[in-house]
Scaffold this active site. Structure first.
Site, PDB file in Angstrom:
ATOM      1  N   ARG A 277      53.253  16.654  20.105  1.00 25.24           N
ATOM      2  CA  ARG A 277      53.636  16.239  21.466  1.00 25.24           C
ATOM      3  C   ARG A 277      52.964  17.205  22.437  1.00 25.24           C
ATOM      4  O   ARG A 277      53.406  18.337  22.588  1.00 25.24           O
ATOM      5  CB  ARG A 277      55.159  16.328  21.560  1.00 25.24           C
ATOM      6  CG  ARG A 277      55.744  15.709  22.785  1.00 25.24           C
ATOM      7  CD  ARG A 277      57.202  16.110  22.919  1.00 25.24           C
ATOM      8  NE  ARG A 277      57.319  17.441  23.476  1.00 25.24           N
ATOM      9  CZ  ARG A 277      58.273  18.319  23.192  1.00 25.24           C
ATOM     10  NH1 ARG A 277      59.209  18.041  22.340  1.00 25.24           N
ATOM     11  NH2 ARG A 277      58.297  19.500  23.767  1.00 25.24           N
ATOM     12  N   HIS A 281      59.083  17.452  26.398  1.00 22.24           N
ATOM     13  CA  HIS A 281      59.946  16.469  25.727  1.00 22.24           C
ATOM     14  C   HIS A 281      60.264  15.305  26.672  1.00 22.24           C
ATOM     15  O   HIS A 281      60.198  14.145  26.308  1.00 22.24           O
ATOM     16  CB  HIS A 281      61.248  17.124  25.262  1.00 22.24           C
ATOM     17  CG  HIS A 281      62.264  16.108  24.842  1.00 22.24           C
ATOM     18  ND1 HIS A 281      62.170  15.439  23.639  1.00 22.24           N
ATOM     19  CD2 HIS A 281      63.342  15.604  25.487  1.00 22.24           C
ATOM     20  CE1 HIS A 281      63.178  14.572  23.559  1.00 22.24           C
ATOM     21  NE2 HIS A 281      63.891  14.656  24.655  1.00 22.24           N
ATOM     22  N   TYR A 290      59.985  27.450  24.961  1.00 24.74           N
ATOM     23  CA  TYR A 290      60.206  27.536  23.511  1.00 24.74           C
ATOM     24  C   TYR A 290      58.945  27.425  22.653  1.00 24.74           C
ATOM     25  O   TYR A 290      59.007  27.624  21.461  1.00 24.74           O
ATOM     26  CB  TYR A 290      61.240  26.492  23.057  1.00 24.74           C
ATOM     27  CG  TYR A 290      60.914  25.058  23.446  1.00 24.74           C
ATOM     28  CD1 TYR A 290      60.025  24.305  22.700  1.00 24.74           C
ATOM     29  CD2 TYR A 290      61.498  24.472  24.565  1.00 24.74           C
ATOM     30  CE1 TYR A 290      59.724  23.001  23.052  1.00 24.74           C
ATOM     31  CE2 TYR A 290      61.200  23.170  24.934  1.00 24.74           C
ATOM     32  CZ  TYR A 290      60.309  22.435  24.168  1.00 24.74           C
ATOM     33  OH  TYR A 290      60.009  21.155  24.526  1.00 24.74           O
TER      34      TYR A 290
END
Ligand SMILES: Cc1ncc(C[n+]2csc(CCOP(=O)(O)OP(=O)(O)O)c2C)c(N)n1
Length: 386
Positions: A277, A281, A290
């Site tokens: 990805r 998100h 993160y």
């Protein structure tokens, strides 16, 4: 400042050779994901490109279409014209290789991130936009389109797709269903329940699990102790395949073969598509918190699925800069037209939330609707939303 992403997580690197090769009657898990094209677009040693030029150009067109509409839809969200958005960037090959492998009579079940696969199987792009505008019309799929409404509950599309596949089997139809999910979905009950039923019933069903490295901020390594997600197929007695999800040709070959086995009564397949990805998100996520920049840069610069097919097309003499510019201009116009129409659709009234749950609302629903209306009326905003 400490790099919290690196401290907390191992991150997501391209797979290393597996420690063991697992073999069952129906599945082999190779030490590397199956791929047809190397990341630079050259065919892997010993592999022939059997797909026609028309098909390869169609794949590329759809992938570019996805890359363009994805950026436009994220902008629409930023302008307040959609409530949220889940970027697709990086997963175009996994979605297009899967979707183009379907026959028209097969059904597709995708999640909030699978709009490109849905559109390539016939869902009008307007529906993807309306979905992120929270509009019930998003779910009113045209009768001749075999795409179920996009699912927001993680893994919920899997039992739905297995149920429809079972129905096809009972009606002796020679068709199949395909569901797409993410790596995080493998930790949901619906994933296990769906695959268990699919295996027991030998339903004509294929599940493509797009392992994009992350389930929001949870890395794949913390999702499961399994070495691959594909090997979970063994537990359900079904076929499993481990595929390079950034290689559209590899995806197309594996999904097409799995659908054919399914239609022939040879049972379901779980395909792990290893991808990444590249975006956040969702519109409300900040992945810098993160994951490391180095990880992102590596996938972006060395593993981009569009660059891979583009590289092959150039190498095969099927593409050039002029065609690229023409294609982009054409697709931008097409997408602009769709967006202009979709944003004319007003935001739904809050009560629309209850409209299509049951033909006749239950007493509880009637009370909930009244309670919502009363709450909104007493708020500063009145009864309109947002
Ligand atoms: C049943 C359910 N539980 C929790 C959530 C909240 N949620 C939204 S996205 C997400 C992570 C999903 O990750 P993955 O399955 O890997 O798919 P991806 O978003 O990476 O495509 C979660 C837990 C949800 N939508 N549905």
């Amino acid at each position: 400042m400490a790099n919290t992403a690196q401290e907390q997580n191992e991150g997501f690197q391209p797979p290393q050779p597996m420690q063991q090769t697992l073999q069952t009657a129906s599945s082999t898990y190779f030490s590397q994901p199956f791929s047809v094209l190397a990341p630079d677009g050259t065919p892997q040693p010993g592999i022939q490109i059997e797909e026609s030029a028309d098909l390869l150009l169609k794949m590329y067109r759809w992938m570019v279409y996805g890359r363009i509409f994805d950026a436009r839809l994220l902008n629409l969200q930023r302008q307040g014209r959609m409530f949220t958005y889940a970027p697709i960037i990086g997963q175009e090959a996994a979605q297009i290789g899967s979707s183009l492998a379907l026959r028209q009579e097969d059904w597709l079940f995708g999640s909030y991130r699978d709009g490109l696969a849905c559109v390539a199987h016939g869902l009008p792009l307007e529906h993807v936009i309306l979905f992120f505008r929270g509009h019930p019309k998003a779910m009113m799929v045209p009768p001749d389109v075999n795409v179920f409404g996009q699912q927001i509950g993680i893994a919920e599309q899997i039992p739905h797709a297995v149920g429809v596949a079972w129905g096809m089997q009972l009606r002796k139809q020679r068709s199949a269903t395909l569901a797409l999910c993410g790596d995080g979905a493998t930790s949901e009950g619906a994933f296990h329940e769906g695959l268990n039923f699919a295996g027991v019933l030998k339903a004509p069903f294929v599940l493509v699990c797009q392992n994009n490295g992350w389930a929001i901020s949870v890395p794949r390594t913390k999702q499961t102790a399994s070495e691959t997600l594909a090997q979970k197929a063994i537990a359900y007695g079904i076929a499993g395949r481990y595929v390079d999800g950034n290689d559209v040709i590899a995806m197309y070959r594996e999904v097409r073969a799995a659908l054919e086995r399914a239609r022939n009564g040879e049972g379901p397949t779980l395909i792990e598509a290893v991808t990444y990805r590249l975006g956040a998100h969702s519109a409300s996520d900040d992945p810098k918190r993160y994951r490391s920049d180095a990880e992102l840069t590596m996938w972006q610069d060395e593993r981009d699925p569009l660059a891979r097919l583009h590289g092959y097309l150039l190498h095969a003499g099927l593409w050039d800069e002029q065609r690229q510019q023409q294609l982009e201009a054409e697709l931008r116009d097409e997408i602009t037209h769709v967006i202009s129409n979709a944003v004319m659709e007003s935001f739904p009234e809050p009560e629309a939330l209850f409209d299509y749950v049951y033909a006749t609302p239950t007493q509880t629903q009637v009370e909930q609707r009244q309670a919502l209306f009363a709450t909104l009326q007493s708020s500063k905003k009145g009864v309109r939303f947002p």
